[in-house]
Design an enzyme around this catalytic site. Structure first.
Site, short mmCIF file in Angstrom:
data_model
loop_
_atom_site.label_atom_id
_atom_site.label_comp_id
_atom_site.label_asym_id
_atom_site.label_seq_id
_atom_site.Cartn_x
_atom_site.Cartn_y
_atom_site.Cartn_z
N ASN A 20 7.73 -14.52 -1.62
CA ASN A 20 8.87 -13.46 -1.02
C ASN A 20 8.46 -12.37 -1.87
OD1 ASN A 20 11.01 -11.39 -1.11
ND2 ASN A 20 12.48 -12.80 -1.95
N TRP A 21 7.96 -11.20 -1.38
CA TRP A 21 7.11 -10.21 -1.74
C TRP A 21 8.10 -9.05 -2.38
CZ3 TRP A 21 2.27 -8.83 1.63
CH2 TRP A 21 1.34 -10.06 1.66
N LYS A 22 9.38 -9.12 -1.81
CA LYS A 22 10.32 -8.21 -2.09
C LYS A 22 9.91 -6.76 -1.97
CE LYS A 22 12.08 -11.41 -5.53
NZ LYS A 22 12.77 -11.81 -6.57
N HIS B 100 19.29 -13.53 -0.03
CA HIS B 100 18.85 -13.69 -1.27
C HIS B 100 19.75 -13.00 -2.28
CE1 HIS B 100 16.28 -12.79 -4.54
NE2 HIS B 100 15.31 -13.72 -4.06
N GLU C 56 19.54 -11.23 -4.57
CA GLU C 56 19.54 -9.48 -4.72
C GLU C 56 20.38 -9.07 -3.65
OE1 GLU C 56 15.12 -9.37 -5.07
OE2 GLU C 56 15.20 -10.41 -6.80
N GLU D 255 18.14 -21.28 -5.53
CA GLU D 255 17.53 -19.98 -6.64
C GLU D 255 18.57 -19.71 -7.70
OE1 GLU D 255 14.02 -17.72 -4.56
OE2 GLU D 255 15.78 -16.73 -4.34
N GLY E 37 13.00 -13.95 -11.90
CA GLY E 37 12.17 -12.87 -12.40
C GLY E 37 12.52 -12.80 -14.03
N SER F 251 11.12 -18.01 -10.97
CA SER F 251 9.91 -17.99 -12.14
C SER F 251 9.21 -19.32 -11.86
CB SER F 251 10.61 -18.31 -13.53
OG SER F 251 11.32 -17.04 -13.56
N GLY G 117 8.78 -15.46 -5.92
CA GLY G 117 8.73 -13.85 -6.09
C GLY G 117 7.40 -13.28 -6.96
N GLY G 118 7.58 -13.01 -8.28
CA GLY G 118 6.58 -12.26 -8.72
C GLY G 118 5.17 -12.84 -8.70
P1 13P Z 1 10.69 -14.77 -9.28
O1 13P Z 1 9.58 -15.87 -8.69
O2 13P Z 1 9.99 -13.44 -9.55
O3 13P Z 1 11.57 -15.54 -10.45
O4 13P Z 1 11.48 -14.75 -8.03
C1 13P Z 1 12.12 -15.60 -7.41
C2 13P Z 1 12.58 -15.11 -6.04
O5 13P Z 1 13.90 -14.30 -5.93
C3 13P Z 1 12.18 -15.42 -4.75
O6 13P Z 1 12.97 -15.20 -3.84
#
Ligand code: 13P
Length: 254
Positions: free
Chosen positions: A12-14, A98, A100, A170, A176, A216, A237-238
């Site tokens: 997920n590149w956000k 998600h 967010e 999640e 994050g 994470s 994510g990251g």
């Molecule tokens: P991180 O891997 O940066 O913690 O993010 C997870 C995430 O929100 C994937 O959708």
């Protein structure tokens, strides 16, 4: 690894990556992951990079996902993107709900359920995200929160649609933060989710649904998390923003 369910690892590149950066990343992933057959590999770039990334991954083992979509099929919804528009770029998956978006766009379980039905109507596979906050976990409410999110976000899905849906557990406190859920915490939540699926949709469906862990995930913890019996992949994510870390997560999970 010997599981009936094929692992699915999605990046997920956000809100990251211009088109040029997206192409660099996906071309690197193509090179690194060309021989991987054991895992379904998905990248979810921002909308603006879908077209170019879609062309870049033709004839590769990487599949395309989007990060959101409208619950409506077409019409006067300024700024929204419909499922059929995603299909034009051979998008197969769409992340819905998600944390967010639940937090910043105030997306409700009810809205997410309508989006999931719209995704299925267009033959897109939704990746539906659920997870508790730290406050909820510390109050001992993790399972109650998951149950509420599952009941609301999956409302109206048929068993056939459920089978084609991916869930992502999640925990909000792990996103994050560098602080992943332990493999025991992840397994316990995933097992709870599968038991819930079994009571609502029956054993066969529950056995087939893939449940990703997100929060994470890194090359160093991927193997242990993915080896849990009810963890069927990751939503990253990251660590999905760099060729090395995302490809190492995939390779370490096999
Ligand atoms: P991180 O891997 O940066 O913690 O993010 C997870 C995430 O929100 C994937 O959708």
């Amino acid at each position: 690894m010997n599981k009936d369910r094929k692992l699915i690892i999605a990046g997920n590149w956000k809100m990251n990556k211009t088109v040029a950066e997206a192409l660099d990343l996906v071309n690197g992933l193509k090179r690194e992951l060309a021989n991987v057959k054991e895992v379904d590999i998905v990248v979810c770039p921002p909308f603006t990079a879908l077209s170019e990334v879609s062309k870049a991954i033709l004839d590769s083992n990487i599949r395309l996902g989007a990060q959101n979509m409208s619950e409506h099929a077409v019409g006067a919804y300024t700024g929204e993107i419909a499922a059929v528009m995603l299909k034009e770029f051979s998008v197969r998956y769409v992340i819905l709900g998600h944390s967010e978006r639940r937090q910043y766009q105030k997306e409700s379980n009810d809205l997410i359920a309508r989006k999931a039905l719209a995704a299925h109507a267009a033959a897109l596979k939704p990746i539906i995200c659920i997870g508790e906050t730290l406050q909820e976990r510390e109050a001992g409410r993790t399972e109650a929160v998951l149950e509420e999110q599952l009941t609301g976000s999956l409302a109206g899905l048929s068993p056939e649609q459920m089978e084609e849906t991916i869930l992502a557990y999640e925990p909000v406190w792990a996103i994050g933060t560098g602080r992943n859920a332990t493999s025991e915490q992840a397994q316990a939540a995933h097992a709870f989710i599968r038991r819930w699926l079994s009571t609502k949709f029956g054993d066969t469906v529950a056995r087939r649904v893939r449940i990703q862990y997100g929060g994470s995930v890194k090359p160093s913890n991927a193997r242990e998390l993915m080896s849990q019996p009810d963890v069927d992949g990751a939503l990253v994510g990251g660590a999905s923003l760099e060729v090395r870390s995302f490809s190492d997560i995939v390779k370490n999970s096999i």
